[in-house]
Write a protein that holds these residues in place. Structure first.
Motif, PDB file in Angstrom:
ATOM      1  N   SER A  56       1.000  -1.496  -0.020  1.00  0.00           N
ATOM      2  CA  SER A  56       0.052  -0.255   0.096  1.00  0.00           C
ATOM      3  C   SER A  56       1.027   1.393  -0.008  1.00  0.00           C
ATOM      4  CB  SER A  56      -0.950   0.019   1.140  1.00  0.00           C
ATOM      5  OG  SER A  56      -0.245  -0.005   2.458  1.00  0.00           O
ATOM      6  N   LEU A  57       2.286   1.244   0.337  1.00  0.00           N
ATOM      7  CA  LEU A  57       3.051   2.309   0.242  1.00  0.00           C
ATOM      8  C   LEU A  57       3.357   2.860  -1.059  1.00  0.00           C
ATOM      9  CD1 LEU A  57       5.316   1.370   3.436  1.00  0.00           C
ATOM     10  CD2 LEU A  57       3.502   3.116   3.570  1.00  0.00           C
ATOM     11  N   PRO A  58       3.166   4.186  -1.349  1.00  0.00           N
ATOM     12  CA  PRO A  58       3.772   4.601  -2.559  1.00  0.00           C
ATOM     13  C   PRO A  58       5.132   4.254  -2.507  1.00  0.00           C
ATOM     14  CG  PRO A  58       2.093   6.126  -1.730  1.00  0.00           C
ATOM     15  CD  PRO A  58       2.364   5.090  -0.566  1.00  0.00           C
ATOM     16  N   PHE A  59       5.674   4.117  -3.805  1.00  0.00           N
ATOM     17  CA  PHE A  59       7.249   3.687  -3.881  1.00  0.00           C
ATOM     18  C   PHE A  59       7.990   5.061  -3.231  1.00  0.00           C
ATOM     19  CE2 PHE A  59      11.471   3.510  -6.005  1.00  0.00           C
ATOM     20  CZ  PHE A  59      11.987   2.334  -5.218  1.00  0.00           C
ATOM     21  N   ILE A  60       7.695   6.218  -3.696  1.00  0.00           N
ATOM     22  CA  ILE A  60       8.537   7.426  -3.496  1.00  0.00           C
ATOM     23  C   ILE A  60       8.483   7.630  -2.082  1.00  0.00           C
ATOM     24  CG2 ILE A  60       6.397   9.043  -3.779  1.00  0.00           C
ATOM     25  CD1 ILE A  60      10.102   9.810  -4.933  1.00  0.00           C
ATOM     26  N   VAL A  61       7.341   7.370  -1.196  1.00  0.00           N
ATOM     27  CA  VAL A  61       7.222   7.585   0.177  1.00  0.00           C
ATOM     28  C   VAL A  61       8.115   6.445   0.776  1.00  0.00           C
ATOM     29  CG1 VAL A  61       5.701   7.236   2.264  1.00  0.00           C
ATOM     30  CG2 VAL A  61       4.799   8.526   0.290  1.00  0.00           C
ATOM     31  N   LEU A  62       7.872   5.135   0.463  1.00  0.00           N
ATOM     32  CA  LEU A  62       8.856   4.036   0.947  1.00  0.00           C
ATOM     33  C   LEU A  62      10.518   4.490   0.885  1.00  0.00           C
ATOM     34  CD1 LEU A  62       9.018   1.240   1.821  1.00  0.00           C
ATOM     35  CD2 LEU A  62       9.381   0.416  -0.452  1.00  0.00           C
ATOM     36  N   MET A  63      10.952   4.996  -0.186  1.00  0.00           N
ATOM     37  CA  MET A  63      12.280   5.326  -0.376  1.00  0.00           C
ATOM     38  C   MET A  63      12.675   6.438   0.567  1.00  0.00           C
ATOM     39  SD  MET A  63      13.233   5.718  -4.363  1.00  0.00           S
ATOM     40  CE  MET A  63      12.031   7.051  -4.727  1.00  0.00           C
ATOM     41  N   VAL A  64      11.850   7.158   0.920  1.00  0.00           N
ATOM     42  CA  VAL A  64      12.069   8.399   2.019  1.00  0.00           C
ATOM     43  C   VAL A  64      11.948   8.028   3.463  1.00  0.00           C
ATOM     44  CG1 VAL A  64      11.504  10.529   3.120  1.00  0.00           C
ATOM     45  CG2 VAL A  64      11.253  10.040   0.364  1.00  0.00           C
ATOM     46  N   ALA A  65      10.811   7.065   3.631  1.00  0.00           N
ATOM     47  CA  ALA A  65      10.774   6.501   4.934  1.00  0.00           C
ATOM     48  C   ALA A  65      11.702   5.629   5.459  1.00  0.00           C
ATOM     49  CB  ALA A  65       9.384   5.840   4.973  1.00  0.00           C
ATOM     50  N   ILE A  66      12.656   4.722   4.355  1.00  0.00           N
ATOM     51  CA  ILE A  66      13.681   3.736   4.772  1.00  0.00           C
ATOM     52  C   ILE A  66      15.148   4.235   4.558  1.00  0.00           C
ATOM     53  CG2 ILE A  66      12.160   1.931   4.399  1.00  0.00           C
ATOM     54  CD1 ILE A  66      13.802   1.459   2.017  1.00  0.00           C
ATOM     55  N   ILE A  67      15.104   5.686   4.478  1.00  0.00           N
ATOM     56  CA  ILE A  67      16.500   6.059   4.350  1.00  0.00           C
ATOM     57  C   ILE A  67      17.426   5.652   5.432  1.00  0.00           C
ATOM     58  CG2 ILE A  67      17.812   8.052   4.713  1.00  0.00           C
ATOM     59  CD1 ILE A  67      15.710   9.704   2.433  1.00  0.00           C
ATOM     60  N   PRO A  68      17.036   5.690   6.710  1.00  0.00           N
ATOM     61  CA  PRO A  68      18.108   5.371   7.584  1.00  0.00           C
ATOM     62  C   PRO A  68      18.439   3.917   7.518  1.00  0.00           C
ATOM     63  CG  PRO A  68      15.948   6.450   8.910  1.00  0.00           C
ATOM     64  CD  PRO A  68      15.919   6.214   7.269  1.00  0.00           C
ATOM     65  N   PHE A  69      17.240   2.715   7.164  1.00  0.00           N
ATOM     66  CA  PHE A  69      17.686   1.380   6.969  1.00  0.00           C
ATOM     67  C   PHE A  69      18.789   1.190   5.617  1.00  0.00           C
ATOM     68  CE2 PHE A  69      16.454  -2.645   4.883  1.00  0.00           C
ATOM     69  CZ  PHE A  69      16.891  -3.433   5.793  1.00  0.00           C
ATOM     70  N   THR A  70      18.442   2.009   4.683  1.00  0.00           N
ATOM     71  CA  THR A  70      19.254   1.989   3.620  1.00  0.00           C
ATOM     72  C   THR A  70      20.739   2.295   3.901  1.00  0.00           C
ATOM     73  OG1 THR A  70      17.344   2.695   2.201  1.00  0.00           O
ATOM     74  CG2 THR A  70      19.632   2.830   1.189  1.00  0.00           C
ATOM     75  N   ARG A  71      20.932   3.321   4.648  1.00  0.00           N
ATOM     76  CA  ARG A  71      22.079   3.834   5.227  1.00  0.00           C
ATOM     77  C   ARG A  71      22.863   2.724   5.898  1.00  0.00           C
ATOM     78  NH1 ARG A  71      20.869   8.330   7.382  1.00  0.00           N
ATOM     79  NH2 ARG A  71      21.341   9.623   5.599  1.00  0.00           N
ATOM     80  N   LEU A  72      21.961   2.044   6.988  1.00  0.00           N
ATOM     81  CA  LEU A  72      22.578   0.997   7.726  1.00  0.00           C
ATOM     82  C   LEU A  72      22.852  -0.222   6.964  1.00  0.00           C
ATOM     83  CD1 LEU A  72      23.058  -0.110  10.655  1.00  0.00           C
ATOM     84  CD2 LEU A  72      20.611  -1.065  10.291  1.00  0.00           C
ATOM     85  N   VAL A  73      22.297  -0.533   5.662  1.00  0.00           N
ATOM     86  CA  VAL A  73      22.634  -1.808   4.901  1.00  0.00           C
ATOM     87  C   VAL A  73      23.912  -1.254   4.095  1.00  0.00           C
ATOM     88  CG1 VAL A  73      21.857  -3.138   3.040  1.00  0.00           C
ATOM     89  CG2 VAL A  73      20.432  -2.568   5.184  1.00  0.00           C
ATOM     90  N   THR A  74      23.754  -0.346   3.215  1.00  0.00           N
ATOM     91  CA  THR A  74      24.670  -0.089   2.154  1.00  0.00           C
ATOM     92  C   THR A  74      25.605   1.009   2.591  1.00  0.00           C
ATOM     93  OG1 THR A  74      23.311   1.730   1.276  1.00  0.00           O
ATOM     94  CG2 THR A  74      22.899  -0.531   0.441  1.00  0.00           C
ATOM     95  N   GLY A  75      25.584   1.830   3.854  1.00  0.00           N
ATOM     96  CA  GLY A  75      26.565   2.845   4.029  1.00  0.00           C
ATOM     97  C   GLY A  75      26.348   4.101   3.362  1.00  0.00           C
ATOM     98  N   THR A  76      25.250   4.110   2.564  1.00  0.00           N
ATOM     99  CA  THR A  76      25.125   5.249   1.704  1.00  0.00           C
ATOM    100  C   THR A  76      23.699   5.549   1.405  1.00  0.00           C
ATOM    101  OG1 THR A  76      25.643   6.804  -0.355  1.00  0.00           O
ATOM    102  CG2 THR A  76      25.672   4.327  -0.226  1.00  0.00           C
ATOM    103  N   THR A  77      22.980   6.732   1.099  1.00  0.00           N
ATOM    104  CA  THR A  77      21.807   6.586   0.435  1.00  0.00           C
ATOM    105  C   THR A  77      21.511   7.219  -0.780  1.00  0.00           C
ATOM    106  OG1 THR A  77      21.688   8.998   1.265  1.00  0.00           O
ATOM    107  CG2 THR A  77      20.948   7.266   2.682  1.00  0.00           C
ATOM    108  N   ILE A  78      22.682   7.283  -1.649  1.00  0.00           N
ATOM    109  CA  ILE A  78      22.628   7.585  -2.965  1.00  0.00           C
ATOM    110  C   ILE A  78      23.614   6.586  -3.742  1.00  0.00           C
ATOM    111  CG2 ILE A  78      22.374  10.244  -2.496  1.00  0.00           C
ATOM    112  CD1 ILE A  78      25.436  10.278  -3.073  1.00  0.00           C
ATOM    113  N   GLY A  79      23.113   6.536  -5.087  1.00  0.00           N
ATOM    114  CA  GLY A  79      23.807   5.484  -5.998  1.00  0.00           C
ATOM    115  C   GLY A  79      23.185   4.412  -6.235  1.00  0.00           C
ATOM    116  N   THR A  80      23.474   3.627  -7.006  1.00  0.00           N
ATOM    117  CA  THR A  80      22.890   2.259  -7.314  1.00  0.00           C
ATOM    118  C   THR A  80      22.583   1.416  -6.424  1.00  0.00           C
ATOM    119  OG1 THR A  80      24.613   1.209  -8.366  1.00  0.00           O
ATOM    120  CG2 THR A  80      23.151   2.517  -9.914  1.00  0.00           C
ATOM    121  N   ALA A  81      23.721   0.904  -5.776  1.00  0.00           N
ATOM    122  CA  ALA A  81      23.516   0.027  -4.559  1.00  0.00           C
ATOM    123  C   ALA A  81      22.442   0.456  -3.334  1.00  0.00           C
ATOM    124  CB  ALA A  81      24.850  -0.040  -3.848  1.00  0.00           C
ATOM    125  N   ALA A  82      22.563   1.928  -3.092  1.00  0.00           N
ATOM    126  CA  ALA A  82      21.487   2.226  -2.244  1.00  0.00           C
ATOM    127  C   ALA A  82      19.899   2.122  -2.781  1.00  0.00           C
ATOM    128  CB  ALA A  82      21.673   3.692  -1.730  1.00  0.00           C
TER     129      ALA A  82
END
Length: 208
Positions: A56-82
């Protein structure tokens, strides 16, 4: 070419992770349901609710909401890996529901015949449910890949790289209509190739 390569890289890795996590999730949704191989209505209700929330979450909202988790997993929030992190999290519940639909299309009599022969639950899943639903699974994965291509373009809008990033930075912000048009054409071509290949594989599996 670089942007196209980044998009293909994001989509390929996200597709692999989506299949790895989404397929077992879809199997659980079917087997834990009433009348399934391992009925667990309470567990199925909770799992179904989690999957529905993810869808139910719009993808653009999901991307912003999980920024801390993305940083935790990949060490960054930009780029293809993130970008792969939100792409995967957004696609897993979507694909899981498609897996569930494909598995429910398997003839109940085939499953009952396997049970009558004394097959274990895991064997029924691996040798009956999945092989019998393979055309539907391929079709579902194809739809998921097409959705991921669209998601990847949105991911590019917030620094994910790929064709979406190219379209925003060089097409929109610099008012370069040619770049925008070329980006759209490339995305359309990729989607058409993926859909055609997926349809071809699904038809051949269905005939078998």
């Amino acid at each position: 070419m670089q942007a196209t390569g980044e998009t293909l890289q994001m989509v390929a890795l996200a597709t692999l992770l989506t299949a790895v996590f989404g397929l077992p999730l879809g199997v659980l949704l079917v087997t834990a349901d009433r009348g399934g191989l391992a009925p667990a209505p309470g567990f199925k209700a909770v799992l179904g609710a989690v999957v529905n929330i993810g869808r139910s979450l719009p993808f653009i909202v999901l991307m912003v909401a999980i920024i801390p988790f993305t940083r935790l997993v990949t060490g960054t929030t930009i780029g293809t890996a993130a970008a792969v992190v939100p792409l995967t999290l957004g696609a897993v519940p979507f694909f899981a529901r498609l897996v569930e639909t494909a598995l429910r299309g398997v003839d109940r009599e085939v499953v009952e015949a396997a049970q009558a022969m004394g097959a274990r639950r895991l064997a029924i899943v691996g040798k009956v449910l999945l092989p019998e639903s393979l055309p539907g699974l391929v079709a579902g994965l194809t739809v998921t890949v097409v959705a991921l291509i669209g998601y990847s373009a949105m991911a590019g809008a917030i620094g994910g790289g790929g064709l979406g990033d190219l379209a925003v930075r060089y097409g929109y912000q610099r008012f370069d209509t040619a770049v925008m048009i070329i980006t759209v054409v490339v995305l359309i071509v990729i989607v058409q190739l993926v859909q055609s290949l997926g349809d071809l594989v699904a038809r051949r599996l269905d005939r078998k």
